[in-house]
Design a protein around this motif. Sequence first.
Motif, PDB file in Angstrom:
ATOM      1  N   LEU A  37      -2.843 -53.429  22.743  1.00 30.53           N
ATOM      2  CA  LEU A  37      -2.278 -54.526  20.729  1.00 30.53           C
ATOM      3  C   LEU A  37      -3.259 -55.322  20.692  1.00 30.53           C
ATOM      4  N   SER A  38      -3.360 -56.472  22.062  1.00 30.23           N
ATOM      5  CA  SER A  38      -4.211 -57.850  21.554  1.00 30.23           C
ATOM      6  C   SER A  38      -5.793 -56.911  21.136  1.00 30.23           C
ATOM      7  N   TRP A  40      -7.339 -54.005  20.259  1.00 24.49           N
ATOM      8  CA  TRP A  40      -6.947 -52.649  19.116  1.00 24.49           C
ATOM      9  C   TRP A  40      -7.330 -53.926  17.513  1.00 24.49           C
ATOM     10  N   SER A  42      -6.807 -55.110  13.767  1.00 22.24           N
ATOM     11  CA  SER A  42      -5.541 -54.645  13.536  1.00 22.24           C
ATOM     12  C   SER A  42      -5.673 -53.837  11.741  1.00 22.24           C
ATOM     13  N   ASP A  44      -7.524 -50.241  11.708  1.00 24.56           N
ATOM     14  CA  ASP A  44      -8.241 -49.974  11.645  1.00 24.56           C
ATOM     15  C   ASP A  44      -8.279 -48.294  11.136  1.00 24.56           C
TER      16      ASP A  44
END
Length: 87
Positions: A37-38, A40, A42, A44
């Motif tokens: 999550l950190s 990937w 924000s 996309d």
Amino acid sequence: MTSRGIAARQSGPEADWLAGRRYYPRVSRAASVGLALSLWPSADPEVVEHDHDDLPIDHPHLVQAHGRRHSHPFVIDDTHSVWPTRN
């Protein structure tokens, strides 16, 4: 070995080892999800504008997409071997 000896042994270092084996997969999964999550992006987007300088103008993908620079839902495949850079 008596039942008292077994109970005493389970409260020692072996119990700590067993507890670690029980909770490690949960902690590992949580850490992996947190890391993903950190890292990937924000934003996309599914549809990505890109071009194909490497394909001939009569290539079926370019004919179908109406030119070298176009946009469509992007996936890595035979025509798109790498994720496009932002221009």
